[in-house]
Design an enzyme around this catalytic site. Structure first.
Site, mmCIF file in Angstrom:
data_model
loop_
_atom_site.group_PDB
_atom_site.id
_atom_site.type_symbol
_atom_site.label_atom_id
_atom_site.label_comp_id
_atom_site.label_asym_id
_atom_site.label_seq_id
_atom_site.Cartn_x
_atom_site.Cartn_y
_atom_site.Cartn_z
ATOM 1 N N GLU A 1 0.634 -7.268 8.352
ATOM 2 C CA GLU A 1 1.397 -8.191 9.197
ATOM 3 C C GLU A 1 1.501 -7.705 10.638
ATOM 4 O O GLU A 1 1.678 -8.501 11.563
ATOM 5 C CB GLU A 1 2.775 -8.409 8.581
ATOM 6 N N ALA B 1 0.829 -1.207 0.000
ATOM 7 C CA ALA B 1 0.000 0.000 0.000
ATOM 8 C C ALA B 1 0.859 1.251 0.000
ATOM 9 O O ALA B 1 0.587 2.207 -0.733
ATOM 10 C CB ALA B 1 -0.930 -0.012 1.212
ATOM 11 N N ARG C 1 -1.165 7.036 8.628
ATOM 12 C CA ARG C 1 -2.479 7.374 8.096
ATOM 13 C C ARG C 1 -3.197 6.093 7.651
ATOM 14 O O ARG C 1 -2.619 5.247 6.962
ATOM 15 C CB ARG C 1 -2.319 8.310 6.896
ATOM 16 N N LEU D 1 -5.744 4.588 5.216
ATOM 17 C CA LEU D 1 -6.352 4.977 3.949
ATOM 18 C C LEU D 1 -7.809 4.536 3.857
ATOM 19 O O LEU D 1 -8.657 5.272 3.341
ATOM 20 C CB LEU D 1 -5.568 4.368 2.784
#
Length: 726
Positions: free
Chosen positions: A689, A510, A612, A614
């Site tokens: 993870e 990501a 942050r 998302l």
């Protein structure tokens, strides 16, 4: 044009200012309807004219040589060929980028792929593979059990800081405990599969793979061809968890057979094949030594591990990876020891290192907290370091103490009783905690972003979606940056002809692929700002309208055609100048039956700090998956090898016990508000993870609080509990 960023400096928090509202909020996956309706095609579901079927032939000895008699099956119905060329021993290790071991007639473990049988139908290929005559020459010296310390390969450069022995002897309180964990399998829902087709010198492979840029190079190297002649397509992957990081035997076998036959070939692995030919998590033995002063401040940490792998495999589970920075303590010692066994290869499985390393570390922290008479949450908070204990680097962000304190309050930790003090009927009830950490990584990635005059957009990258929500978040990032609704963004993934991304693995997908999409959209914003007559900093894009320099115009009026920009992110000095990690805290409440030793997890809470967030929905789902895997690692999951042959005896989901619905209680996830400015231009960190790291330890620490039994040999099955109950 390319918008390029090497992450050498902190970037503005642009996503705090854009205002479209496409990120931060929960959003369902756009490809969800395709998946639940069966119209999203996975690798094995692709067909082609004149498609042949292949089945892997596997070795029936543990170590030695083999010779295949193709004539023994040539007259069987549907026979097309037996192919042994370039067979790989096991799947490639993650980010390897080169061919796995190709042993050419040598056998290194029972179940190793040695050939592929190809026929007109799957049933015919299966029968041919089972009937094929293979002559074996067994060799002595096969090793299948990790029991002889003299056979271990030791660290070339072990870490030894200060004087741990003295710290232990001088400590007000200390513990020296050994923990063992069994091997684990990724057990992804979708089995490994490949469909290969050649057009001249070029091969197209539809496979179930996680990291296509690396996989293309691995397949090319395995076949002895140029990577430019390889195209891989993996638009949908039904779970990976590390098992699909590297090119695997069915991919090479399908490509070899398709080339020889001159027609497409499909090879799908049976679940038993997946358990045996695909890398699994190593077993471990871990010795943890901890020392603290009278105030509960750690003065020494030792974490040594023993594990296994096949000869020639470079992967070693980084068992102590989080121990290096999670807690303070000036005297430190680490050591890694690897036994080379004739068993299925070890490799990366979700949260390699932390998943098993933090079982031992967090159990040991609980033991020492009890010895020192300090609450386990408070003990951990006291030992959160201000900077990385060994490198001296500052943390890019570290909200571990906040995760522990906020999580404890939300979970009702203050109501926790002493050991064996809470009995409800025949069930002891207790609470446990485990800290979580997962190192944060930024990988080089590229993506194309296109904005069309009609207000739609297209994102293109070879990034994969392994069920983590990649389609959703990449679309959300583009929508947020371009000021349009996410429903107007189309995301194309999983094709090596698209710009090369990081791939899905290591919890970096990501952040890495997302940053390249962010940068591509940022490049488009610059062009729009120029056309509007304002600076990029002044530009506001919202709901298809551009505003800036006292001017307001629909996007269509600023465009005479599509605008395409490539985003290109590279790691820079911030990766070297800061200790970067996500942090968290897991809390669990369990009940232990005082008669049978059966354990039931009643509830869990995870407090996570990962920069942050998302998409709160997909992020929460990732943490749920980690919590569930934590239950499995703590209570049920273990690969069992026959010590005589090294064969995996529980090689299916009937005997390898993953948690099912009735094993999973109410799960709660709390995200601690955070921005990590050093991580990437979006200030995000990986979470997939992190949600597993430390989760299993919270369960076993709760078992001790409930009934007074500490489990040192995972998983904590009833036979390891009830003999010690009073």
């Amino acid at each position: 044009m390319t918008e390029h960023l090497k992450m050498d400096n902190v970037q503005p928090r642009m996503l705090d200012e854009t205002g479209q509202g496409a990120i931060h909020k929960p959003m369902t996956r756009p490809e969800g309807p395709l998946k639940v309706s069966g119209t999203a095609r996975y690798a094995a579901e692709w067909s082609a004219p004149d498609l042949a079927e292949g089945v892997m032939v596997r070795a029936a000895i543990t170590k030695g040589k083999c010779k295949i008699d193709e004539a023994s099956v040539r007259d069987m119905p549907g026979f097309l060929g037996i192919y042994t060329d370039r067979m790989v021993r096991n799947s490639a290790q993650g980010t390897m980028g080169t061919n796995p071991v190709q042993p050419e007639g040598e056998v290194h473990y029972l179940g190793q792929p040695i050939a592929v049988a190809v026929a007109e139908t799957f049933e015919q290929a299966r029968d041919i593979a089972q009937s094929l005559k293979v002559t074996y020459t067994a060799e002595d010296g096969a090793k299948t059990v990790m029991d002889d310390a003299s056979e271990f390969e030791d660290d070339d450069d072990p870490v030894d800081i200060g004087d741990l022995d003295k710290a232990m002897s001088d400590a007000a309180f200390s513990i020296d405990s050994t923990y063992t964990t069994k091997p684990h399998n990724s057990a992804a829902m979708e089995p490994h599969a490949a469909v290969a087709d050649w057009d001249g010198d070029k091969v197209t492979l539809r496979g179930s793979l996680q990291m296509l840029g690396f996989n293309r190079n691995e397949l090319a190297d395995s076949l002895g061809i140029d990577a430019k002649n390889v195209r891989i397509l993996s638009p949908y992957v039904g779970g990976g968890f590390g098992s699909k990081l590297g090119i695997s035997p069915e991919c090479v076998a399908a490509a070899v057979a398709a080339k020889k036959l001159g027609r497409p070939v499909r090879v799908v692995l049976h679940r038993n094949n997946v358990f045996e030919m695909i890398t699994l998590r190593t077993e471990t033995k871990q010795r943890v030594r901890l020392a603290c002063d009278a105030d509960g401040k750690l003065t020494g940490i030792g974490h040594e591990n023993w594990q296994t792998n096949l000869p020639g495999e470079s992967m070693a589970e980084p068992v102590d990876v989080a121990t290096h920075f999670l807690y303070g303590g000036e005297n430190r010692r680490y050591g890694q020891h690897i036994a080379r066994l004739n068993r299925s290869a070890s490799g990366a499985v979700r949260a390699p290192g932390e998943a098993v390393g933090q079982l031992a570390l967090e159990n040991a922290m609980d033991e020492l907290a009890e010895a020192a008479g300090i609450d386990p949450v408070e003990f951990r908070i006291r030992n959160v370091p201000e900077k990385s204990p060994e490198s001296g680097l500052p943390f890019s962000s570290n909200a571990l103490a906040q995760c522990l304190s906020e999580g404890a309050e939300m979970f009702g930790w203050s109501e926790r009783k002493g050991t064996k003090e809470r009995l409800e009927g025949e069930w002891y009830v207790g609470m446990g905690v485990g800290s979580a950490a997962r190192s944060n990584v930024l990988m080089e990635s590229r993506a194309n972003v296109t904005l069309n005059p009609d207000g739609t957009a297209l994102v293109q990258t070879d990034m994969t979606d392994i069920g983590t929500g990649t389609y959703a978040i990449l679309g959300q990032i583009a929508a947020e940056m371009l000021g349009i609704d996410p429903s107007k963004v189309t995301v194309e993934l999983g094709d090596t002809e698209l710009p090369e991304a990081s791939g899905s693995g290591g919890s970096w997908g990501a952040a890495s692929a997302g940053s390249s999409v962010f940068l591509g959209a940022k490049g488009i914003r610059k062009k729009l700002a120029e056309r509007l007559g304002c600076s990029p900093e002044e530009l506001r894009l919202q709901d298809g309208v551009a505003t800036g320099a006292n001017n307001r115009r629909p996007l269509a009026e600023l465009m005479d055609g599509p605008i395409t920009e490539e985003g290109h992110i590279e790691p820079g000095s911030t990766s070297n100048d800061f200790e970067q990690s996500g942090f968290g805290a897991h809390f669990a409440e369990v009940a232990v039956n005082k008669v049978t030793g059966e354990v039931r997890v009643r509830r869990m809470l995870a407090a996570m700090s990962a920069g942050r967030i998302l998409n709160a929905q997909t992020a929460r789902s990732q943490v749920w998956g980690g919590q569930i895997w934590g239950i499995g690692g703590a209570l049920t999951e273990e690969i069992q090898h026959d010590p005589r042959t090294g064969h995996i005896v529980n090689n299916d989901l009937a005997e390898y016990h993953v948690p099912v619905n009735l094993d999973v209680p109410d799960l709660e996830v709390h995200f601690v508000e955070e921005r990590d400015d050093q991580a990437n231009p979006m200030q995000i960190k990986g979470i997939g993870e992190l949600g597993l790291s430390g989760a299993g330890a919270a369960v076993t620490n709760a078992i001790y609080n409930a009934c007074g039994v500490r489990v040192y040999d995972y998983p904590a099955t009833p036979d390891k509990i009830f003999p010690y109950l009073d």
